[in-house]
Motif scaffolding. Structure first.
Motif, PDB file in Angstrom:
ATOM      1  N   GLY A  44       0.842  -1.207   0.000  1.00 45.61           N
ATOM      2  CA  GLY A  44       0.000   0.000   0.000  1.00 45.61           C
ATOM      3  C   GLY A  44       0.872   1.249   0.000  1.00 45.61           C
ATOM      4  O   GLY A  44       2.106   1.170  -0.032  1.00 45.61           O
ATOM      5  N   SER A  45       0.228   2.400   0.053  1.00 49.38           N
ATOM      6  CA  SER A  45       0.976   3.666   0.008  1.00 49.38           C
ATOM      7  C   SER A  45       1.684   3.942   1.329  1.00 49.38           C
ATOM      8  O   SER A  45       2.773   4.516   1.349  1.00 49.38           O
ATOM      9  CB  SER A  45       0.024   4.838  -0.234  1.00 49.38           C
ATOM     10  OG  SER A  45      -0.790   4.576  -1.326  1.00 49.38           O
ATOM     11  N   THR A  46       1.053   3.568   2.425  1.00 48.02           N
ATOM     12  CA  THR A  46       1.564   3.951   3.748  1.00 48.02           C
ATOM     13  C   THR A  46       3.002   3.495   4.010  1.00 48.02           C
ATOM     14  O   THR A  46       3.804   4.278   4.506  1.00 48.02           O
ATOM     15  CB  THR A  46       0.614   3.423   4.852  1.00 48.02           C
ATOM     16  OG1 THR A  46      -0.718   3.768   4.481  1.00 48.02           O
ATOM     17  CG2 THR A  46       0.945   4.026   6.190  1.00 48.02           C
ATOM     18  N   ILE A 125      -4.039   0.352   7.738  1.00 46.29           N
ATOM     19  CA  ILE A 125      -5.481   0.176   7.978  1.00 46.29           C
ATOM     20  C   ILE A 125      -6.234   0.742   6.774  1.00 46.29           C
ATOM     21  O   ILE A 125      -5.850   1.792   6.239  1.00 46.29           O
ATOM     22  CB  ILE A 125      -5.917   0.849   9.303  1.00 46.29           C
ATOM     23  CG1 ILE A 125      -7.415   0.593   9.598  1.00 46.29           C
ATOM     24  CG2 ILE A 125      -5.606   2.349   9.314  1.00 46.29           C
ATOM     25  CD1 ILE A 125      -7.848   1.003  11.003  1.00 46.29           C
ATOM     26  N   HIS A 130     -10.330  -2.340   7.503  1.00 45.12           N
ATOM     27  CA  HIS A 130      -9.697  -3.651   7.284  1.00 45.12           C
ATOM     28  C   HIS A 130      -8.228  -3.627   7.685  1.00 45.12           C
ATOM     29  O   HIS A 130      -7.581  -2.582   7.692  1.00 45.12           O
ATOM     30  CB  HIS A 130      -9.888  -4.152   5.844  1.00 45.12           C
ATOM     31  CG  HIS A 130      -9.059  -3.498   4.791  1.00 45.12           C
ATOM     32  ND1 HIS A 130      -9.353  -3.573   3.445  1.00 45.12           N
ATOM     33  CD2 HIS A 130      -7.920  -2.751   4.855  1.00 45.12           C
ATOM     34  CE1 HIS A 130      -8.441  -2.920   2.761  1.00 45.12           C
ATOM     35  NE2 HIS A 130      -7.563  -2.408   3.577  1.00 45.12           N
ATOM     36  N   ARG A 159      -6.854   3.400  -7.783  1.00 47.16           N
ATOM     37  CA  ARG A 159      -5.863   4.406  -8.178  1.00 47.16           C
ATOM     38  C   ARG A 159      -4.581   3.774  -8.736  1.00 47.16           C
ATOM     39  O   ARG A 159      -3.817   4.427  -9.421  1.00 47.16           O
ATOM     40  CB  ARG A 159      -5.542   5.343  -7.005  1.00 47.16           C
ATOM     41  CG  ARG A 159      -4.827   4.696  -5.826  1.00 47.16           C
ATOM     42  CD  ARG A 159      -4.828   5.671  -4.638  1.00 47.16           C
ATOM     43  NE  ARG A 159      -3.907   5.311  -3.571  1.00 47.16           N
ATOM     44  CZ  ARG A 159      -4.183   4.433  -2.618  1.00 47.16           C
ATOM     45  NH1 ARG A 159      -5.346   3.794  -2.608  1.00 47.16           N
ATOM     46  NH2 ARG A 159      -3.295   4.184  -1.668  1.00 47.16           N
ATOM     47  N   LYS A 194      -7.803   8.762   7.289  1.00 48.00           N
ATOM     48  CA  LYS A 194      -7.698   7.526   8.073  1.00 48.00           C
ATOM     49  C   LYS A 194      -8.031   7.756   9.549  1.00 48.00           C
ATOM     50  O   LYS A 194      -8.225   6.806  10.301  1.00 48.00           O
ATOM     51  CB  LYS A 194      -6.273   6.959   7.982  1.00 48.00           C
ATOM     52  CG  LYS A 194      -5.839   6.450   6.606  1.00 48.00           C
ATOM     53  CD  LYS A 194      -6.451   5.122   6.279  1.00 48.00           C
ATOM     54  CE  LYS A 194      -6.080   4.616   4.901  1.00 48.00           C
ATOM     55  NZ  LYS A 194      -4.740   4.094   4.798  1.00 48.00           N
TER      56      LYS A 194
END
Ligand code: PGA
Length: 227
Positions: A44-46, A125, A130, A159, A194
């Motif tokens: 993911g991006s995080t 998250i 989720h 995206r 978030k």
């Protein structure tokens, strides 16, 4: 539960990198410990800034083995697969043995059986609460399995694809029970979008409607957030 609020994304990334580095160092100097250091890793991006920071630190990955949280039902060589993501952002840029980097596949029981004695699990998250691809309604007793992705997740992840129709509709994910077996869990969240779900998950009721709320039952969880 306490949510540690950090100044910015760079501080979020370096704080989690410090925890990873300390876990590796402590194990290297622990003469009693004969096992490999075991991490569960997210995509993911995080975690992008975390992986960038880990690459810079030139750590000793020789005694480390990793388990990714999830993977789409997709060709592993697809440019948006999590195999590709991890190679590009971390594994091809550090000295880790490729054979030590594990991903879930359709042999879900074999993956589940391998996940034991995890030293550190790093999580993101989703905006629907989720963790990994354990979508709202997932059982707190769930193990590694094939799942249908939630509409919100498909929308959020579109995206990365040409169109929402190209996002895989299914994935393989560790279960909530699998994740909870970890000795220590660190959750990282970035962005105001978030914050609401993070607060609900950490300080609201413990319910399968908010999968991340299961973390309230774990004894060793740290939660980090930045705007
Ligand atoms: P993100 O995804 O890091 O791309 O926001 C997190 C998640 O869905 O677990």
């Amino acid at each position: 539960m306490e949510i540690t609020v950090l100044k910015n994304y760079s501080e979020l990334s370096s704080t989690i990198a410090d925890i990873v580095e300390k876990t590796i160092q402590d194990d290297l100097y622990d003469l009693e410990k004969r096992e490999l250091t075991k991490f569960i890793l997210p995509t993911g991006s995080t975690p992008l800034g975390l992986y960038e920071e880990l690459v810079k630190r030139k750590l000793d990955w020789g005694m480390v083995t990793t388990f990714n949280l999830d993977e789409y039902i997709i060709n592993p060589n697809h440019e948006q697969s999590y195999h590709t993501f991890m190679r590009k952002n971390l594994f091809d840029r550090i000295d880790i043995y490729p054979g030590m980097c594990n991903f879930p596949d359709r042999n879900t029981q074999a993956y589940e059986d391998k996940i034991n004695e995890i030293d550190l699990c790093i999580l993101g998250i989703g905006t629907n609460g989720h963790i990994a691809f354990n979508e709202p309604g997932s059982s707190f007793d769930s193990e590694t399995r094939v799942v249908d992705l939630d509409e919100q997740t498909i929308e959020d992840n579109s995206r990365f694809f040409d169109s929402v129709d190209d996002v895989p509709k299914q994935a393989i994910t560790m279960g909530l029970k699998t994740i909870m077996k970890s000795k220590k869990i660190v959750l990282m969240a970035n962005g105001v979008h978030k914050y609401k779900i993070l607060n609900v998950a950490m300080n609201g009721g413990i319910t399968e409607k908010v999968p991340a709320s299961i973390l309230q039952k774990h004894k060793n969880v740290e939660v980090y957030y930045c705007d």
